[in-house]
Design an enzyme around this catalytic site. Structure first.
Site, short mmCIF file in Angstrom:
data_model
loop_
_atom_site.label_atom_id
_atom_site.label_comp_id
_atom_site.label_asym_id
_atom_site.label_seq_id
_atom_site.Cartn_x
_atom_site.Cartn_y
_atom_site.Cartn_z
N HIS A 267 -0.74 0.48 -3.00
CA HIS A 267 0.08 0.01 -1.88
C HIS A 267 1.18 -0.92 -2.39
O HIS A 267 2.36 -0.72 -2.08
CB HIS A 267 -0.83 -0.72 -0.89
CG HIS A 267 -0.12 -1.24 0.32
ND1 HIS A 267 -0.09 -0.58 1.52
CD2 HIS A 267 0.59 -2.39 0.52
CE1 HIS A 267 0.61 -1.27 2.40
NE2 HIS A 267 1.03 -2.39 1.82
N GLU A 268 0.80 -1.92 -3.16
CA GLU A 268 1.80 -2.88 -3.66
C GLU A 268 2.74 -2.22 -4.65
O GLU A 268 3.91 -2.63 -4.77
CB GLU A 268 1.11 -4.09 -4.27
CG GLU A 268 0.16 -4.84 -3.34
CD GLU A 268 0.78 -5.23 -2.00
OE1 GLU A 268 2.03 -5.37 -1.92
OE2 GLU A 268 0.02 -5.38 -1.03
N HIS A 271 5.65 -0.88 -2.76
CA HIS A 271 6.61 -1.96 -2.52
C HIS A 271 7.41 -2.25 -3.80
O HIS A 271 8.63 -2.42 -3.77
CB HIS A 271 5.88 -3.23 -2.11
CG HIS A 271 5.39 -3.25 -0.70
ND1 HIS A 271 6.20 -3.03 0.38
CD2 HIS A 271 4.14 -3.49 -0.18
CE1 HIS A 271 5.49 -3.13 1.51
NE2 HIS A 271 4.24 -3.40 1.18
N GLU A 297 7.39 -0.96 4.20
CA GLU A 297 6.01 -0.51 4.37
C GLU A 297 5.89 1.00 4.23
O GLU A 297 4.85 1.51 3.81
CB GLU A 297 5.46 -0.96 5.72
CG GLU A 297 5.14 -2.45 5.80
CD GLU A 297 4.13 -2.89 4.76
OE1 GLU A 297 3.20 -2.11 4.44
OE2 GLU A 297 4.27 -4.00 4.24
#
EC number: 3.4.17.19
Length: 504
Positions: A267-268, A271, A297
């Site tokens: 997830h990160e 980003h 996101e």
């Protein structure tokens, strides 16, 4: 001074402010990773000082004069030019910032620094009363911010607009209502199917150091540049894009649950890929920054779920995972593992929620934030309201506040208005991935080979390189050919979970 000279001075000032904000970003990252607990008081003063400096630079009347000199000139005639986009967004930021008293900005920085430390301790101790006084201060300050900025219909609109420019409470309510109508029957059908994965394969002994090595390998395969970034441990995962050449990811490890850290890192990483591929030459200006948090996101959810929970990804990575954790995964077949990481089951923790139930977690927070900002919900009543609404939405009793209203860091740093962007990100992610599959034949074959560069390149071309040139809705339309819709997201869920659970 000509319009060109005025624009050059605007850009110089904007870039200077970008450097100042990057200093605050490093201090914020350090606070969540390595800062000693007793440093919180000084850190609060440091953050307040930097916030005051930044606010002073952002609200300097000279900025308004420079904007007025450029607006209406030939420099901004083309609405898609660098100058037009920068002036549009700098005007928006200037008008917002000048409505906020410097004293409020500094007090928010000071209080939220203390609140983050208090939250971390309260979550660890399951002690909401210890956090309550600071949360009350944060909410009161955010109400003041909404009043200062001004709004129509609901004060929450003033806060939401900071994260997702142009979005409104009415629009977000409509999104959640439509999603809930579609998600609830799907979740019920899955629950009634009688099929359950063997979750125990994820709840074995996964040594933390090996988890870190494996997660970093996946992040590098996606294209994250570790010469321009790093991965550290914290209480709540986040990505801090300090600036060109410096992007910092964090996660938290659970030696008895593989998914917590691994999917957090994916997830990160999403980003981080966005941050690392924004146009560096425009750093400090809107064209060099992210379009919106919803788009940000979309990048994290796309890599975490659309790719990282997909069967082709695990066709490549599962053999490597079994080599990394031979004892934990002895005798575990790929299909069994794939089903486990795609379990659909109502759960307590948002960041560990499956793709089908995740948006219900966000809807809960959105409803509570509306009440906190309107004054209809007192902070003292938050735990009870959380538990009651959680039961109604997800059918679970919340055993304690650590796994209830204390689980997220956002309210402690003043991020009220942030949560809806997670759901918008899910919708954007599904729509972007559908468009990428349409444009790039054979993506799944790429993933089975551990090759992700074509997808990264497509996102770079359609999302990353534009920075803040377009607003989110326009960026989505240009990338996918359609306005944002929940249809691709629901199609994705049905196509994935239908075969796994035998439901339509």
């Amino acid at each position: 001074m000509t319009a060109a000279d005025s624009y050059a001075e605007l850009v110089r000032r904007s870039k200077e402010l970008g450097v100042l904000n990057s200093c605050a970003a490093v201090l914020g990252w350090d606070q969540q990773t390595y800062m000693p607990a007793k440093g919180a008081g000084l850190r609060g003063e440091q953050m307040a000082f930097l916030a005051g400096l930044a606010h002073g630079k952002a609200t300097d009347p000279k900025v308004g004069e420079l904007l007025a000199a450029v607006e209406g000139s030939d420099l901004v005639r083309d609405p898609e030019s660098d100058a037009a986009a920068n002036v549009r967004e700098l005007r928006r930021g200037y008008d917002r910032s000048t409505k906020l008293p410097a004293s409020l900005v500094e007090e928010l920085a000071r209080v939220t620094t203390a609140a983050q430390q208090a939250w971390q301790q309260a979550r660890a101790a399951n002690d909401f009363p210890a956090f309550r006084p600071l949360l009350e201060q944060v909410v009161a300050l955010k109400r003041q911010e909404a009043q200062a900025v001004g709004y129509t219909d609901h004060p929450y609109n003033a806060l939401l607009d900071e994260y997702e420019p142009g979005a409104t409470v009415a629009e977000v309510r409509e999104v959640f209502a439509g999603l809930t109508r579609s998600l609830v029957p799907l979740i019920k059908a899955i629950g009634d199917s009688g099929k359950k994965p063997d979750r125990s394969v994820l709840e074995r002994d996964f040594p933390v150091e090996r988890q870190k090595v494996f997660a970093e390998a996946a992040a590098a395969a996606f294209g994250f540049d570790f010469a321009a970034g790093r991965l550290d441990t914290t209480a709540h995962p986040f990505c801090s894009g300090v600036g060109p050449g410096d992007c910092r990811l964090t996660t938290r490890y659970n030696p008895r649950f593989f998914s917590e850290a691994f999917f957090g890192v994916l997830h990160e990483t999403g980003h981080g890929l966005y941050e690392q591929n924004l146009p560096a030459e425009h750093f400090g200006t809107p064209v060099g920054g992210a379009c919106s948090l919803g788009i940000h996101e979309s990048q994290s959810r796309l890599w975490e779920n659309q790719v990282g929970r997909g069967r082709p990804f695990w066709d490549h990575f599962f053999p490597r995972l079994r080599q990394t954790f031979p004892a934990a995964l002895a005798g575990v077949e790929p299909e069994r593992f794939y089903f486990a990481v795609n379990e659909v089951k109502p759960s307590l923790i948002r960041v560990e929620a499956d793709e089908a139930t995740y948006n219900l977690h966000v809807a809960l927070r959105f409803e509570l934030e509306l009440g906190l900002i309107s004054g209809d919900l007192a902070v003292a009543d938050l735990p009870g309201a959380w538990n009651e609404r959680f039961k109604a939405l997800l059918g679970l009793d919340v055993p304690d506040d650590a796994r209830g209203c204390l689980q997220d860091i956002h309210w402690s740093f003043g991020g009220i208005g942030y949560f809806p962007t997670y759901t918008l990100g899910n919708l954007y992610a599904a729509q972007l991935m559908a468009a990428a599959r349409r444009d790039l034949a054979g993506l799944d074959d790429d993933f089975r080979r551990g090759e992700f560069s074509r997808l990264k390149g497509w996102l770079g071309q359609h999302i990353h390189r534009h920075g803040g040139r377009y607003r989110a809705g326009e960026l989505c339309r240009r990338a996918t050919g359609e306005p944002l819709s929940a249809v691709p997201f629901m199609s994705y869920l049905n196509e994935k979970f239908g075969p796994l659970y035998g439901v339509c």
